[in-house]
Motif scaffolding. Structure first.
Motif, mmCIF file in Angstrom:
data_model
loop_
_atom_site.group_PDB
_atom_site.id
_atom_site.type_symbol
_atom_site.label_atom_id
_atom_site.label_comp_id
_atom_site.label_asym_id
_atom_site.label_seq_id
_atom_site.Cartn_x
_atom_site.Cartn_y
_atom_site.Cartn_z
ATOM 1 N N SER A 1 11.977 -2.258 0.143
ATOM 2 C CA SER A 1 11.683 -3.415 -0.694
ATOM 3 C C SER A 1 11.091 -4.548 0.122
ATOM 4 O O SER A 1 11.432 -4.744 1.291
ATOM 5 C CB SER A 1 12.960 -3.909 -1.391
ATOM 6 N N ALA A 2 10.163 -5.283 -0.472
ATOM 7 C CA ALA A 2 9.567 -6.473 0.137
ATOM 8 C C ALA A 2 9.596 -7.588 -0.886
ATOM 9 O O ALA A 2 10.015 -7.389 -2.032
ATOM 10 C CB ALA A 2 8.141 -6.167 0.595
ATOM 11 N N ALA A 3 9.112 -8.757 -0.470
ATOM 12 C CA ALA A 3 9.237 -9.939 -1.321
ATOM 13 C C ALA A 3 8.539 -9.758 -2.663
ATOM 14 O O ALA A 3 9.050 -10.176 -3.698
ATOM 15 C CB ALA A 3 8.686 -11.158 -0.587
ATOM 16 N N SER A 4 7.348 -9.150 -2.668
ATOM 17 C CA SER A 4 6.566 -9.065 -3.898
ATOM 18 C C SER A 4 6.407 -7.638 -4.402
ATOM 19 O O SER A 4 5.611 -7.379 -5.295
ATOM 20 C CB SER A 4 5.179 -9.676 -3.675
ATOM 21 N N GLY A 5 7.133 -6.690 -3.788
ATOM 22 C CA GLY A 5 6.993 -5.308 -4.222
ATOM 23 C C GLY A 5 7.760 -4.375 -3.313
ATOM 24 O O GLY A 5 8.800 -4.747 -2.757
ATOM 25 N N SER B 1 5.183 -5.414 -7.783
ATOM 26 C CA SER B 1 6.265 -5.359 -8.758
ATOM 27 C C SER B 1 5.779 -4.939 -10.142
ATOM 28 O O SER B 1 6.560 -4.436 -10.953
ATOM 29 C CB SER B 1 6.971 -6.718 -8.836
ATOM 30 N N ASN B 2 4.458 -5.121 -10.404
ATOM 31 C CA ASN B 2 3.921 -4.713 -11.700
ATOM 32 C C ASN B 2 3.431 -3.268 -11.713
ATOM 33 O O ASN B 2 2.845 -2.798 -12.690
ATOM 34 C CB ASN B 2 2.789 -5.644 -12.134
ATOM 35 N N GLY B 3 3.617 -2.558 -10.572
ATOM 36 C CA GLY B 3 3.246 -1.153 -10.510
ATOM 37 C C GLY B 3 1.882 -0.882 -9.902
ATOM 38 O O GLY B 3 1.571 0.259 -9.566
ATOM 39 N N SER B 4 1.020 -1.905 -9.758
ATOM 40 C CA SER B 4 -0.295 -1.710 -9.149
ATOM 41 C C SER B 4 -0.175 -1.731 -7.624
ATOM 42 O O SER B 4 0.914 -1.959 -7.083
ATOM 43 C CB SER B 4 -1.266 -2.793 -9.624
ATOM 44 N N TYR B 5 -1.295 -1.506 -6.931
ATOM 45 C CA TYR B 5 -1.250 -1.464 -5.468
ATOM 46 C C TYR B 5 -2.560 -1.995 -4.881
ATOM 47 O O TYR B 5 -3.624 -1.911 -5.527
ATOM 48 C CB TYR B 5 -0.993 -0.037 -4.984
ATOM 49 N N PRO B 6 -2.513 -2.584 -3.676
ATOM 50 C CA PRO B 6 -3.733 -3.091 -3.039
ATOM 51 C C PRO B 6 -4.561 -1.944 -2.452
ATOM 52 O O PRO B 6 -4.004 -0.972 -1.946
ATOM 53 C CB PRO B 6 -3.202 -4.001 -1.933
#
Length: 317
Positions: free
Chosen positions: A28-32, A48-53
């Motif tokens: 786990s990280a702060a935003s995902g 957190s919304n399920g998308s990825y960079p």
């Protein structure tokens, strides 16, 4: 047993089989969440919304990471646009994959430095050098070649090609050095020996002694306070008459004065070292094979080495 019951039992068995397979590792990280692929060991990041960079930089928990077009975190050398970056592969001083910034990288036999944006640096830069002992840790000019590899250090920015010179400026009298020292000077013998150490070492430097100050373009003087912290120093002048001294970083010079502290005993290397300054050489702190080494000099060296002469050749050829 009804058909429905059979189907439920089959589904239950499938779920048991899935949970017995190695699953991805999740952090786990702060935003995902960081997710490590169980099959390849590679990492990707899920918001957190399920998308990825993907195909971009992303700052996560204070560190910058880069993700490729498929979203995998990258490591090692990376070129983005016209700049090179290094993404940590060891996870020692920073997390694996984190961009190195404002820091040195010691990779094999080479050393590199990256600016605050993580861009690999080339040319001259004013930096600390981490490998020095604490008492010698100071800001110095460092030169990195076009590949980013460290080449040399100096107390002054040298030539645009990385030579330990005083910028790209020259002593206009190098081809006809005429030095003056009073015969009664208590250091006269060592002064003469210092100039003799440069005799016939370079086709671009000619040296002779004169016995009248008005004929000289290099003057050696012991008119220096005995409590001065310098053993010897060199001053530069924009005229041939030892007028007002100036900073040689700003232009060529026509004469120079080497001042010797009268209270010290000159080691053999000091005069050849100061003559190097008068000719336009700056210090080399980490090259022990140079007469211009100031940090760990060979006190018995009496003449320039091939390292010094290559700098002279660059300047005056």
């Amino acid at each position: 047993m009804s058909k429905r019951i059979k189907i439920v039992l089959i589904i239950a068995c499938l779920l048991i089989n899935v949970t017995s397979v190695n699953t991805d590792y999740i952090v786990s990280a702060a935003s995902g969440q960081w997710i490590q692929d169980a099959a390849t060991g590679r990492w990707w990041y899920r918001y957190s919304n399920g998308s990825y960079p993907y195909n971009q930089w992303e700052k996560i928990d204070g560190y910058h990471y880069h993700f490729d077009s498929d979203g995998w975190m990258q490591t090692g050398w990376l070129k983005v646009g016209s700049y090179w970056y290094y993404l940590d592969t060891r996870g020692m001083d920073r997390p694996e994959g984190a961009r190195i910034a404002s820091d040195w990288l010691f990779l094999g036999s080479e050393s590199y430095h990256f600016d605050s944006s993580g861009r690999m640096q080339t040319g001259w830069h004013y930096l600390y050098y981490e490998e020095y002992e604490d008492e010698n840790r100071e800001m110095l000019w460092h030169f990195f070649d076009s590949s980013g590899a460290w080449q040399t250090d100096s107390d002054l920015p040298g030539s645009s090609q990385g030579h330990n010179t005083i910028g790209n400026n020259l002593f206009r009298g190098a081809g006809n050095v005429k030095y003056y020292v009073e015969s009664s000077d208590p250091n006269a013998t060592k002064v003469i020996a210092g100039f003799n150490g440069w005799l016939n070492k370079s086709p671009y430097v000619s040296i002779s002694r004169v016995f009248t100050l008005s004929q000289a373009n290099v003057k050696v003087s012991t008119n220096q306070a005995s409590n001065d912290t310098y053993i010897a120093l060199t001053e530069f002048y924009q005229d041939e008459f030892f007028g007002y001294d100036f900073n040689p970083e700003y232009g060529d010079w026509f004469s120079a004065t080497i001042r010797i502290n009268p209270s010290v005993i000159l080691d053999p290397y000091i005069m050849p070292h100061e003559i190097g300054h008068a000719l336009g050489l700056s210090h080399q702190f980490t090259h022990s094979d140079s007469i211009m080494n100031q940090l760990n000099p060979n006190v018995n060296r009496t003449s320039p080495t091939s390292k010094d002469l290559s700098n002279i050749t660059y300047m005056y050829h």
